[in-house]
Scaffold this motif. Structure first.
Motif, PDB file in Angstrom:
ATOM      1  N   GLY A 212       0.820  -1.206   0.000  1.00 40.74           N
ATOM      2  CA  GLY A 212       0.000   0.000   0.000  1.00 40.74           C
ATOM      3  C   GLY A 212       0.845   1.243   0.000  1.00 40.74           C
ATOM      4  O   GLY A 212       2.079   1.189  -0.115  1.00 40.74           O
ATOM      5  N   VAL A 213       0.183   2.364   0.145  1.00 46.29           N
ATOM      6  CA  VAL A 213       0.845   3.660   0.238  1.00 46.29           C
ATOM      7  C   VAL A 213       0.272   4.352   1.469  1.00 46.29           C
ATOM      8  O   VAL A 213      -0.953   4.478   1.607  1.00 46.29           O
ATOM      9  N   PHE A 214       1.154   4.752   2.386  1.00 49.04           N
ATOM     10  CA  PHE A 214       0.703   5.462   3.572  1.00 49.04           C
ATOM     11  C   PHE A 214       0.120   6.812   3.177  1.00 49.04           C
ATOM     12  O   PHE A 214       0.677   7.514   2.328  1.00 49.04           O
ATOM     13  N   LEU A 215      -0.992   7.169   3.801  1.00 48.99           N
ATOM     14  CA  LEU A 215      -1.668   8.427   3.517  1.00 48.99           C
ATOM     15  C   LEU A 215      -1.273   9.458   4.562  1.00 48.99           C
ATOM     16  O   LEU A 215      -1.368   9.196   5.769  1.00 48.99           O
ATOM     17  N   GLN A 216      -0.831  10.616   4.106  1.00 52.94           N
ATOM     18  CA  GLN A 216      -0.493  11.715   5.013  1.00 52.94           C
ATOM     19  C   GLN A 216      -1.731  12.103   5.807  1.00 52.94           C
ATOM     20  O   GLN A 216      -2.840  12.088   5.287  1.00 52.94           O
ATOM     21  N   GLY A 217      -1.538  12.424   7.077  1.00 52.62           N
ATOM     22  CA  GLY A 217      -2.633  12.899   7.902  1.00 52.62           C
ATOM     23  C   GLY A 217      -3.434  11.791   8.581  1.00 52.62           C
ATOM     24  O   GLY A 217      -4.291  12.089   9.406  1.00 52.62           O
ATOM     25  N   ARG A 218      -3.191  10.550   8.225  1.00 52.83           N
ATOM     26  CA  ARG A 218      -3.849   9.411   8.875  1.00 52.83           C
ATOM     27  C   ARG A 218      -2.823   8.697   9.730  1.00 52.83           C
ATOM     28  O   ARG A 218      -1.713   8.432   9.274  1.00 52.83           O
ATOM     29  N   PRO A 219      -3.142   8.341  10.961  1.00 56.21           N
ATOM     30  CA  PRO A 219      -2.164   7.645  11.815  1.00 56.21           C
ATOM     31  C   PRO A 219      -1.691   6.342  11.169  1.00 56.21           C
ATOM     32  O   PRO A 219      -2.488   5.581  10.621  1.00 56.21           O
ATOM     33  N   ILE A 220      -0.396   6.104  11.248  1.00 51.26           N
ATOM     34  CA  ILE A 220       0.175   4.889  10.663  1.00 51.26           C
ATOM     35  C   ILE A 220      -0.439   3.652  11.321  1.00 51.26           C
ATOM     36  O   ILE A 220      -0.779   2.682  10.641  1.00 51.26           O
ATOM     37  N   ALA A 221      -0.607   3.683  12.642  1.00 52.58           N
ATOM     38  CA  ALA A 221      -1.185   2.539  13.350  1.00 52.58           C
ATOM     39  C   ALA A 221      -2.554   2.181  12.783  1.00 52.58           C
ATOM     40  O   ALA A 221      -2.887   1.002  12.648  1.00 52.58           O
ATOM     41  N   GLU A 222      -3.326   3.171  12.449  1.00 50.75           N
ATOM     42  CA  GLU A 222      -4.650   2.932  11.864  1.00 50.75           C
ATOM     43  C   GLU A 222      -4.527   2.264  10.488  1.00 50.75           C
ATOM     44  O   GLU A 222      -5.293   1.371  10.142  1.00 50.75           O
TER      45      GLU A 222
END
Length: 100
Positions: free
Chosen positions: A75-85
């Motif tokens: 996937g691609v991590f989304l800025q502004g969303r917690p990584i843990a989530e």
């Protein structure tokens, strides 16, 4: 995104290590698209999340005894969303709780 992942992974490393679970963070060499890894070893499974500077990530869990892949995600991590989530399905599959 890589620095956010490293900060979060180091928090996981500091809070999750126990007698039964080993957690390590490794930062790769500097390159055009540097990476870092969070490795988690349990008595029954080995797991890894690799994050690249670009924000791409791979997460995988392998059963030690059967060598079967229990979980695999790119996937691609989304800025502004917690990584843990964003990686909560990985931790659910690993049967570990993780702090936000």
């Amino acid at each position: 995104m890589l620095s956010s992942f490293l900060e979060w992974a180091r928090q996981v490393e500091a809070s999750r290590g126990t007698e039964w679970v080993e957690v390590r963070v490794t930062k790769g060499r500097n390159s055009e698209n540097s990476s870092a890894r969070l490795d988690i070893d349990k008595p029954t499974a080995v797991a890894r999340i690799t994050c690249w500077r670009s924000g791409d990530y791979d997460a995988e869990i392998i059963d030690i005894e059967s060598e079967r892949t229990l979980y695999s995600c790119h996937g691609v991590f989304l800025q502004g969303r917690p990584i843990a989530e964003q990686v909560s399905p990985f931790f659910d599959a690993l049967d570990l709780a993780v702090k936000e």
